[in-house]
Design a protein around this motif. Sequence first.
Motif: not given
Length: 263
Positions: A142, A144, A147-148
């Motif tokens: 979940y 973004s 962020e991943q």
Amino acid sequence: MTGLALSNVEVVYDKVFLAIKGVSLEVGEGEMVALLGSNGAGKSTTLKAISGLLGPERGEITRGEIRFGDTDLRPLGAPARVDRGLVHVLEGRRVFGHLTPDENLVAAYRGGKAERSFEELRDEVYRYFPRLKERARSKAGYLSGGEQQMLAIGRALVTEPKLIMLDEPSLGLAPVLVAEIFAIIREINQKHGLTVLLVEQNAAATLEIVNRAYLIENGQIVMSGEAETLKRNPDVQEFYLGSGGKVDYHAIKHYRRRKRWLA
């Protein structure tokens, strides 16, 4: 001192398709080097040859030498290469979506082989990527895209690498996020002397942070040099930096772009 050296490496898929043809490159210890090229040029294949990940794709090295420090990498499997300090952040991020950021980092921790505690390494990752700490209880699936990507890089850092290879870290990200992630990579390189091999299509952003770069086309290295030198090269400007701008292609009925090194 040379951290990584490839000499005349060739890779064949399915014993038929020659994907890279005599690739030679060097990445000095503590240096930050880019491998630039378009889709299908052989960038990812070169990284997989170094990290030992060709087998699942029915690829194999048929010629050449790959050395990391004093070690010949070719006889070693991928886990043994990680143990020697070489880590590969794959294209597309590849985080464990059903796990939290903390759990993703735990999955990469080397346990008894590690020199530092997990808590120390995790806290260091969160210092570089505070956004991950804020999302520590969220499932990684979940997060973004940016962020991943931060998590994928953080997971690599938990292995305590000497050389980190990043495959298209800017893929699918907004320019502001690309700038943020590239700045953090550069900071890690400068503060800790971490050797970085960065594979990218985004030549403009990449040449701003690396020391040197290689340009690969059709599985062959066609150009190399200092980042500033490549930025001034007219062919690189036209075909990779989008700043040629001297030819009105719409006004020419039969224009065929030709790169000087392929002429």
